[in-house]
Enzyme design. Structure first.
Site, PDB file in Angstrom:
ATOM      1  N   ASN A  84       0.529  -1.846   0.379  1.00 30.95           N
ATOM      2  CA  ASN A  84      -0.013  -0.065   0.274  1.00 30.95           C
ATOM      3  C   ASN A  84       0.649   1.300  -0.229  1.00 30.95           C
ATOM      4  O   ASN A  84       0.364   2.364  -0.384  1.00 30.95           O
ATOM      5  CB  ASN A  84      -0.995   0.103   1.174  1.00 30.95           C
ATOM      6  CG  ASN A  84      -1.159   1.780   1.755  1.00 30.95           C
ATOM      7  OD1 ASN A  84      -2.709   1.784   0.397  1.00 30.95           O
ATOM      8  ND2 ASN A  84      -1.288   2.070   2.586  1.00 30.95           N
ATOM      9  N   TYR A 158       3.347   9.040 -11.276  1.00 30.99           N
ATOM     10  CA  TYR A 158       2.375   8.094 -10.756  1.00 30.99           C
ATOM     11  C   TYR A 158       1.634   7.306 -11.368  1.00 30.99           C
ATOM     12  O   TYR A 158       1.292   6.355 -10.764  1.00 30.99           O
ATOM     13  CB  TYR A 158       1.018   9.457  -9.751  1.00 30.99           C
ATOM     14  CG  TYR A 158       0.127   8.343  -8.801  1.00 30.99           C
ATOM     15  CD1 TYR A 158       0.524   7.897  -7.787  1.00 30.99           C
ATOM     16  CD2 TYR A 158      -0.854   8.533  -9.652  1.00 30.99           C
ATOM     17  CE1 TYR A 158      -0.626   7.566  -7.197  1.00 30.99           C
ATOM     18  CE2 TYR A 158      -1.844   8.217  -8.186  1.00 30.99           C
ATOM     19  CZ  TYR A 158      -1.938   6.993  -7.404  1.00 30.99           C
ATOM     20  OH  TYR A 158      -2.479   6.428  -7.108  1.00 30.99           O
ATOM     21  N   ALA A 161       3.520   4.422 -12.806  1.00 31.17           N
ATOM     22  CA  ALA A 161       3.917   3.144 -11.812  1.00 31.17           C
ATOM     23  C   ALA A 161       3.086   2.834 -11.833  1.00 31.17           C
ATOM     24  O   ALA A 161       3.044   1.346 -10.580  1.00 31.17           O
ATOM     25  CB  ALA A 161       4.615   4.027 -10.118  1.00 31.17           C
TER      26      ALA A 161
END
Length: 253
Positions: A84, A158, A161
């Protein structure tokens, strides 16, 4: 009783997931990057006993090894890994191609890939190899993002990824199934967490809520509930899945 490592569990989705897994009866290792006080608060909210704290920057390969080792020492084993921890888009991480100088682009792009993709890949490797050595079944869940599918113009690293994390998880689902290890991902949309409170209360709040036909954003507990399902023994057949959790705010075709 199963043992779980939840990264980035000091707040938000990670905290909600750690709590939900403890309520199921799991023993949990609460990982934090730097905020030990917030992680200790998460620990105090867990049900049951014998949970542990583990801290450090997961983007450092040696630190990742230490965290897995400390988790195994504290819990006895790792059966469940929830990847996470990550860097979310925000003022301090944005890098629009038409507004960002090259040095800033390099720094922010590289750092986000290291934390949001390489770090969970390394943890997956370490935990998978431990499970294989024990000849034990297990499960890994990656926390991806809706941004992997719709694009992130303010933080392209982001989106890259998280798309990479989804693809990596599917590769691992294929590679690890013969060892009895399931791998799945969740792809949340905008989630109401502590670090998003200011944005939701400000001028952008109404527009963010309007992205979903439900007229609201998601909650950390809703994401955690999905992770609890995907980490259950009954969900092994969902290995390889990417579960959208965005309130119909973005529909994939």
């Amino acid at each position: 009783m199963r043992c779980a490592l939840v990264t980035g569990a000091s707040r938000g989705i990670g905290r909600a997931t750690a709590i939900a897994l403890s309520e199921r009866g799991d023993r949990v290792a609460v990982h934090y990057g730097a905020d030990v006080a917030a992680a200790e608060q998460t620990l105090s909210l867990l049900q049951g006993e014998h949970h542990v704290l583990v801290g450090g920057d997961l983007s450092d390969p040696q630190t990742a090894q230490r965290i897995v080792r400390e988790t195994e020492q504290g819990l006895g084993q790792i059966d469940v890994l929830v990847n996470n921890a990550g860097i979310a888009p925000g003022a301090a991480t944005e890098h629009r191609v038409d507004e960002t100088d090259y040095d800033t682009w390099q720094q922010r792009f590289t750092r986000m890939i290291e934390v949001d993709l390489t770090a969970p890949a390394n943890l997956t490797y370490l935990v998978a190899r431990s499970l294989i050595a024990r000849e034990a079944p297990g499960v890994i869940v990656n926390v991806g993002s809706r941004g992997a599918f719709r694009g992130e113009p303010d933080a392209p690293a982001y989106g890259a990824a998280k798309a990479g994390l989804h693809a990596f998880g599917q590769s691992m689902a294929l590679a690890l199934a013969p060892h009895g290890i399931a791998v799945a991902s969740v792809a949340p949309g905008f989630v109401d967490t502590q670090r998003q409170q200011e944005k939701l209360a400000g001028a952008a709040g109404d527009a963010l809520r309007a992205q979903s036909p439900f007229g609201r954003v998601g909650t950390a507990e809703e994401v955690a509930a999905a992770i609890v399902y995907l980490t259950s023994p009954e969900a092994q057949w969902a290995s390889g899945a990417i579960l959208d959790l965005n309130g119909a705010s973005h529909l994939r075709t």
